[in-house]
Design an enzyme around this catalytic site. Structure first.
Site, PDB file in Angstrom:
ATOM      1  N   TYR A 197     -13.206  -5.735   2.679  1.00 37.84           N
ATOM      2  CA  TYR A 197     -11.602  -5.180   2.833  1.00 37.84           C
ATOM      3  C   TYR A 197     -11.623  -3.765   3.281  1.00 37.84           C
ATOM      4  CZ  TYR A 197      -7.204  -3.613   1.132  1.00 37.84           C
ATOM      5  OH  TYR A 197      -5.860  -3.379   0.901  1.00 37.84           O
ATOM      6  N   LYS A 207      -9.950  -2.456   6.988  1.00 37.78           N
ATOM      7  CA  LYS A 207      -9.026  -1.438   6.770  1.00 37.78           C
ATOM      8  C   LYS A 207      -9.381  -0.146   7.623  1.00 37.78           C
ATOM      9  CE  LYS A 207      -5.910  -3.562   4.477  1.00 37.78           C
ATOM     10  NZ  LYS A 207      -4.568  -4.083   5.063  1.00 37.78           N
TER      11      LYS A 207
HETATM   12  N1  NAD Z   1      -0.693  -2.744  -3.302  1.00 39.84           N
HETATM   13  C1  NAD Z   1      -1.632  -1.555  -2.995  1.00 39.84           C
HETATM   14  O1  NAD Z   1      -1.930  -1.061  -3.871  1.00 39.84           O
HETATM   15  C2  NAD Z   1      -2.061  -1.609  -1.589  1.00 39.84           C
HETATM   16  C3  NAD Z   1      -2.954  -0.452  -1.232  1.00 39.84           C
HETATM   17  C4  NAD Z   1      -3.612  -0.333  -0.162  1.00 39.84           C
HETATM   18  C5  NAD Z   1      -3.065  -1.056   1.057  1.00 39.84           C
HETATM   19  N2  NAD Z   1      -2.413  -2.199   0.653  1.00 39.84           N
HETATM   20  C6  NAD Z   1      -2.077  -3.336   1.776  1.00 39.84           C
HETATM   21  O2  NAD Z   1      -0.649  -3.316   2.018  1.00 39.84           O
HETATM   22  C7  NAD Z   1      -0.592  -4.575   2.410  1.00 39.84           C
HETATM   23  C8  NAD Z   1       0.625  -5.406   1.446  1.00 39.84           C
HETATM   24  O3  NAD Z   1       0.091  -5.385   0.283  1.00 39.84           O
HETATM   25  P1  NAD Z   1       0.648  -6.002  -1.027  1.00 39.84           P
HETATM   26  O4  NAD Z   1       0.279  -5.062  -2.229  1.00 39.84           O
HETATM   27  O5  NAD Z   1       2.282  -6.097  -0.801  1.00 39.84           O
HETATM   28  O6  NAD Z   1       0.110  -7.432  -1.189  1.00 39.84           O
HETATM   29  P2  NAD Z   1       0.750  -8.689  -1.548  1.00 39.84           P
HETATM   30  O7  NAD Z   1      -0.408  -9.860  -1.642  1.00 39.84           O
HETATM   31  O8  NAD Z   1       1.774  -8.695  -2.576  1.00 39.84           O
HETATM   32  O9  NAD Z   1       1.455  -9.193  -0.354  1.00 39.84           O
HETATM   33  C9  NAD Z   1       0.603  -9.630   0.986  1.00 39.84           C
HETATM   34  C10 NAD Z   1       1.574 -10.513   1.522  1.00 39.84           C
HETATM   35  O10 NAD Z   1       0.588 -11.096   2.781  1.00 39.84           O
HETATM   36  C11 NAD Z   1       0.917 -12.353   2.902  1.00 39.84           C
HETATM   37  N3  NAD Z   1       0.055 -12.891   3.675  1.00 39.84           N
HETATM   38  C12 NAD Z   1      -1.416 -13.087   3.445  1.00 39.84           C
HETATM   39  N4  NAD Z   1      -2.070 -13.637   4.331  1.00 39.84           N
HETATM   40  C13 NAD Z   1      -1.378 -13.963   5.376  1.00 39.84           C
HETATM   41  C14 NAD Z   1      -1.486 -14.621   6.679  1.00 39.84           C
HETATM   42  N5  NAD Z   1      -2.703 -15.022   7.070  1.00 39.84           N
HETATM   43  N6  NAD Z   1      -0.280 -14.830   7.286  1.00 39.84           N
HETATM   44  C15 NAD Z   1       0.709 -14.441   7.003  1.00 39.84           C
HETATM   45  N7  NAD Z   1       1.019 -13.486   5.985  1.00 39.84           N
HETATM   46  C16 NAD Z   1      -0.019 -13.436   5.073  1.00 39.84           C
HETATM   47  C17 NAD Z   1       0.974 -13.003   1.538  1.00 39.84           C
HETATM   48  O11 NAD Z   1       1.554 -14.336   1.453  1.00 39.84           O
HETATM   49  C18 NAD Z   1       1.633 -12.029   0.814  1.00 39.84           C
HETATM   50  O12 NAD Z   1       3.194 -12.399   0.634  1.00 39.84           O
HETATM   51  C19 NAD Z   1      -1.708  -5.222   2.606  1.00 39.84           C
HETATM   52  O13 NAD Z   1      -2.052  -5.181   4.064  1.00 39.84           O
HETATM   53  C20 NAD Z   1      -2.654  -4.541   1.517  1.00 39.84           C
HETATM   54  O14 NAD Z   1      -4.061  -4.693   2.061  1.00 39.84           O
HETATM   55  C21 NAD Z   1      -1.852  -2.498  -0.653  1.00 39.84           C
END
Ligand code: NAD
Length: 439
Positions: free
Chosen positions: A344, A348
């Protein structure tokens, strides 16, 4: 999962007990909603020394409609023009300007120090301007009460380019951002007919938009006037349709790793794309010694390789319109690293490399900006699943002593997306409450 500690410290016994125990004191953060003021009080405009930009900066601040003043008992925000600080001695002017007023800043207040890029040819100027970074990061850690502190580096010849960024930083839209350094280019800002709908007439596509941060991004872009296409995997089609319907957006069920993903996106937006948000992301955590190749590969493919492929294809096919915006999603894990997340964090960090390298060329060749958000601990289903102890640590280990909300990432994305943000390019902006992890 609600942050019960934040609620508890908001009660009188909770405040008393946690103070006595020396525990973190998170202040409730105000988020922006249409019709509410950006600031709950005056904006104090100060200058360190004699600056050539003060007049123009003052005019730009006045245009925001904020109550700009040179003196205030209880300012809601302070903008310090430190562009003229070119020697170590002149840093005393920064102290002289802020020392008398910092204590009077209202809870949830904003401080923006305006500087310039450290010079490659003048090491005294470079030392003084780099000093502002350490200053801002330290003040962000000590200021408390939900206040935030940023360093905004401008091109002195292009003060007007800073308008959208100042509006963002001086409002509750940036509630969960602190200790950041944002460097602007001299690109002229695109026109804004209406600051309440800065994305009117623009078409945006958000990947991973069925839920979580992506759904919030889609919602804020729609609020700001954009026509939105919400993309997510076909398995999430029901949730995707519900989200899209709620926002008056279009649903595009599509796996972003599919070989024909870019063509299918292009077909869904015959008018072209003005804003492309790469938000879809997955985690498949394991320590490297226990990580099979498929867990490694799927994370690299969704989080990084598909972003590279679709970006290249949509730029070269001209699907991303001139003056377009590409916004990718990094993470503080990509900056600081994280136990069990070699895959991951690599993906990133790769996003950060992509943004920094592509941004100047995309601007020169296509008139497109490329930026990334780097979220810290954001309250989503993903982080609710984290074990309690780690979750609590994630929430408290930042200057604001709480987790962020999806809307905090969404507001940052919407600021990048604005036509007026042409000068914001190649930036990695952490939305992490100034997490202790990473720089
Ligand atoms: N939540 C956190 O604290 C956090 C922190 C740092 C970074 N992020 C990043 O933010 C972004 C969103 O995170 P989140 O917490 O909302 O995650 P989440 O898992 O709630 O949502 C991610 C969405 O991406 C979709 N997805 C996954 N693979 C896919 C694909 N191959 N094609 C199309 N859609 C796809 C999933 O179905 C889901 O709806 C991600 O890139 C995550 O790495 C989140």
């Amino acid at each position: 999962m609600a942050d019960r500690y934040l609620h508890f410290t908001g009660t009188a016994p909770g405040r008393f007990l946690t103070r006595r125990l020396g525990l973190p004191q998170p202040a409730p953060l105000r988020r922006w909603s249409p019709g509410t003021p950006s600031l709950d009080g005056p904006l104090l405009h100060l200058t360190a020394g004699e600056s050539a930009t003060t007049k123009e900066l003052g005019a730009l601040l006045a245009e925001t409609g904020l109550d700009v003043t040179g003196q205030a008992d209880r300012p809601a925000a302070i903008v310090l023009d430190a562009t003229a600080v070119t020697t170590a001695g002149a840093l005393g002017e920064v102290h002289a300007a802020l020392h008398p007023v910092v204590r009077s800043l209202a809870p949830g207040g904003r401080i923006v120090v305006v500087g310039v890029r450290p010079s490659a040819g003048d090491h005294h100027q470079a030392a003084a301007q780099q000093a502002l970074e350490g200053f801002v990061r330290s003040l962000g850690k000590e200021i408390g009460k939900g206040a935030t502190v940023q360093l905004l580096r401008i091109e002195p010849e292009s003060v007007a380019s800073a308008g959208s960024t100042l509006r963002f930083l001086l409002s509750p839209r940036s509630a969960y951002i602190s200790g950041q350094v944002i460097e602007l280019t001299d690109a002229a800002p695109g026109p804004v007919a209406d600051w309440t709908a800065p994305l009117a007439g623009r078409t945006a596509l958000v990947t991973g938009a069925a839920r979580g941060i992506g759904a919030s991004v889609a919602s804020v872009l729609a609020r700001d006037g954009a026509r939105v296409v919400c993309l997510d995997i076909p398995q999430a089609a029901d949730e995707l349709t519900r989200t899209a319907d709620r926002l008056g957006a279009t649903a595009l069920p599509l796996d972003i790793t599919a070989a024909d993903a870019a063509e299918r996106i292009a077909a869904a937006v015959p008018q072209g794309l003005d804003v492309l948000v790469h938000n879809a992301g997955i985690t498949r955590d394991r320590r490297l010694a226990n990580m099979p190749a498929d867990r490694w590969a799927s994370v690299i493919d969704v989080n990084l390789d598909s972003v590279l492929r679709t970006t290249d294809a949509l730029l070269s096919s001209g699907t991303v319109n001139r003056d377009g915006r590409i916004i990718a999603t990094a993470s503080i894990a990509g900056i600081a690293g994280n136990n069990g997340q070699t895959n991951y964090a690599a993906s990133k960090a790769g996003i950060i490399g992509l943004v920094r390298s592509l941004a100047p060329r995309a601007a020169a060749d296509h008139g497109v900006t490329v930026n990334a958000v780097a979220p810290g601990f954001i309250e989503t289903k993903m982080t609710a699943a984290v074990p309690l102890f780690i979750r609590e640590a994630g929430r408290r280990m930042n200057s604001l002593s709480q987790g962020g909300l999806p809307v905090d990432v969404a507001e940052t994305t919407a600021w990048f997306a604005q036509p007026a943000s042409s000068a914001v390019n190649g930036q990695i902006v952490r939305v992490c409450g100034q997490s202790l992890l990473g720089a």
